[in-house]
Design a protein around this motif. Sequence first.
Motif, short mmCIF file in Angstrom:
data_model
loop_
_atom_site.label_atom_id
_atom_site.label_comp_id
_atom_site.label_asym_id
_atom_site.label_seq_id
_atom_site.Cartn_x
_atom_site.Cartn_y
_atom_site.Cartn_z
N ARG A 10 44.52 50.04 22.07
CA ARG A 10 45.32 49.52 22.91
C ARG A 10 44.75 48.72 23.98
O ARG A 10 45.37 47.66 24.40
N LEU A 11 43.49 49.18 24.49
CA LEU A 11 42.92 48.36 25.64
C LEU A 11 42.46 46.96 25.06
O LEU A 11 42.80 45.89 25.67
N SER A 12 42.22 46.84 23.67
CA SER A 12 41.90 45.50 23.22
C SER A 12 43.00 44.71 23.09
O SER A 12 43.11 43.68 23.37
N ASP A 13 44.18 45.34 22.76
CA ASP A 13 45.42 44.54 22.59
C ASP A 13 45.75 44.15 23.94
O ASP A 13 46.40 42.88 24.20
N ARG A 14 45.71 45.07 24.90
CA ARG A 14 46.22 44.68 26.27
C ARG A 14 45.28 43.47 26.62
O ARG A 14 45.71 42.67 27.46
N MET A 15 43.97 43.61 26.46
CA MET A 15 43.07 42.48 27.04
C MET A 15 43.46 41.54 26.21
O MET A 15 43.44 40.00 26.95
N LYS A 16 43.65 41.09 25.14
CA LYS A 16 44.41 39.87 24.44
C LYS A 16 45.63 39.33 25.09
O LYS A 16 45.58 38.16 25.58
N GLN A 17 46.59 40.27 25.56
CA GLN A 17 47.69 39.82 26.17
C GLN A 17 47.35 39.41 27.54
O GLN A 17 47.67 38.28 28.00
N LEU A 72 45.83 35.85 27.19
CA LEU A 72 47.01 34.80 26.96
C LEU A 72 47.56 34.49 28.19
O LEU A 72 47.91 33.41 28.44
N SER A 73 48.12 35.39 28.84
CA SER A 73 48.53 35.25 30.31
C SER A 73 47.82 34.37 31.21
O SER A 73 48.37 33.54 31.89
N VAL A 74 46.54 34.77 31.28
CA VAL A 74 45.63 34.03 32.39
C VAL A 74 45.56 32.66 31.86
O VAL A 74 45.63 31.82 32.64
N ALA A 75 45.44 32.14 30.58
CA ALA A 75 45.44 30.94 29.96
C ALA A 75 46.69 30.11 30.60
O ALA A 75 46.61 29.08 30.92
N GLN A 76 47.91 30.82 30.33
CA GLN A 76 49.01 30.14 30.65
C GLN A 76 49.44 30.02 32.11
O GLN A 76 49.46 28.82 32.35
N VAL A 77 48.78 30.92 32.80
CA VAL A 77 48.78 30.75 34.33
C VAL A 77 48.07 29.80 34.78
O VAL A 77 48.14 28.60 35.57
N THR A 78 46.61 29.54 34.25
CA THR A 78 45.53 28.62 34.46
C THR A 78 46.23 27.19 34.30
O THR A 78 46.22 25.93 34.98
N HIS A 79 47.05 27.16 32.89
CA HIS A 79 47.57 25.91 32.48
C HIS A 79 48.73 25.42 33.67
O HIS A 79 48.68 24.01 33.78
#
Length: 642
Positions: free
Chosen positions: A365-372, A375-382
Amino acid sequence: MEEVDKILIHALRQSGTEVAEDIQSVKQFTSELIVEAVVRCVRVINPALGGGLSPSLPPGMSARFRVGMGLAQACQDLGYKGEMGYQTFLYSNEPEIRSLLMFLVEKLPRESAEASDQPAGKSVVLQRAISAKIKAQLALPWLPHNCRLPLLCKTQSVGTSQSLRTQPLSLPYSNKSTGRAPPKALRDYQRDVVLPVTAQPPHQGALVASLLEQHTAELSAAQEWDSEWNSQGLLSRLTPEEYRSRKAARLQKRIQEQLRSAPGTPSPGSGGAGSGGAGSDLTQLLLSFQGSGPGDRLLPKGTHFTHTQKFTFTQDPGLLVEQMAAVASSMPLGGQSEGELRARQQVELGELEEQLQQVALGTERLSDRMKQMNLSVAQVTHELKEREQGNQEKEDSLQVKRQTVELLPDAHNNLAKLQTLVEASAKRLVSLAAQWEKHRDPLIQEHRRLKELCTNQDVESSRQLSEIKDLHEKIRETAEKAKKKESVYKQLISELENLPKDVSRSAYTLRILEIVGNIKKQKEEITKILSDTKELQKEINNLTGKLDRTFAVTDELVFKDAKKDESVRKSYKYLAALHENCNQLIQTIEDTGTILREIRDLEEQIETESGNKTVANLERILEDYKAVREENSALASKVREG
């Protein structure tokens, strides 16, 4: 014809035909020898055309006829214009065979002709005989022992077949080509340690195969070096030693780079056989040697304590306390039985497995949450970068508008100043353009000159490179020719030493001069006979014309008087009869000469036919015809029995 036959026999021996020493003339050739000589010459002239021809006559007459027809067709394909067929070889005719052999000897390649002019020593004749024997055996198809005909049983070995096994050989090589002597240690090793070549293979049957493989490897390496040097080495404009050293340095550098770039342990993506760049042969080889270090083992080994310690320090500190308590509680007490202890351990093992599953689920669960979250950090950075870029553009536009608003109160003066600045900038640009043109023209001229110079240098370099290649090829050809001439020179020296000393060169010179003198005399006699014949023909023509004119005048005069006198009339008749008899006499003499010429021609034809052995050939043809009929009857009986 004796000298011509000697030359033909010498040329045939040089082409590989086994002509006996007692044969001195074409007249002594048998049908078997004629077939062998023609086949050898055809194979030398055109190997593709003579490859399917057999140099020996088969025993059957039908097969002999087929061989004769094949030889006749091959000679016609080479350009022979005379009439020929199977009878030319089976029922030999001396003039036809001589003309055919002269045609084939003239068709031989120049190298063979030059070699035929040189005397052949015993060693050269032996080598050629061995070569001809090997070629004849290689031309025969290989068959198992049970399927061989009697002819193949004689030429092919009946021994058992053995597999080809080779072994690397250690051969001492001389360094005469490099001009450097081998080191003393190497010479001592070759003299004291290395076994003879015949003793190095494990069994005697592998000696020839090992030598052939060694020679083939050295020859292929030399050919590869020649091709590489002619294609890449000459373009590098280095000496062979410098080229080899640079190639070795490049190879060493590449190996060092591979050693540096090799990872400590194989990654999951690169450990398979189908991996990409990290799965190269050299990397896999290096990875296979990394298990020797204490910390780089691909399959690490350890005790139960080390595995427990490694697993323990990867867990959470809270779980560590609980596991230590569980381990302490699982210690065997003095009052418990072994069965209760095992049941308790099983219960604790089940609880630990459930905890381990819960921990694994939490980790997933933690690894799935880390992936999400990533992805959210990458979108926000863009989005942040896009907004910063938009803000920067808006700030630039705002700055321009602010400056424009500040200039609005004094717009007239500001426009005049702006116009002045624009005109000054335009003048400055014009002056800069003029200055640039002044500097640009000589630079362009210099660039064109340098470009033309580079082009000329490239053309000159290409020309020199082609000349160097041509010189290398000429040097190689010259070296080969020098080797051949050196071997011929040694052979001639040995033959000169073996020749009898009592034979002088003057005897051969006198013989040649006598032959030349006889030919000159014959030419003079032929010229004299031709001139006498022309003079006689001219005199005959003059006398014939004079006789015709005299008869015409006499006839006219006598005819005039014959009208008046009877006795003159009789004289006129006698004159006409005399003229007719003279004409008949002349015609009879001419017919006699023609008959004499025909008699001489017939005598020559009789001599020619007697030399052709017509009667003997007819007898041989009848015998061969009977043999063919017997073969046909035998085949027919076999067919009926089958």
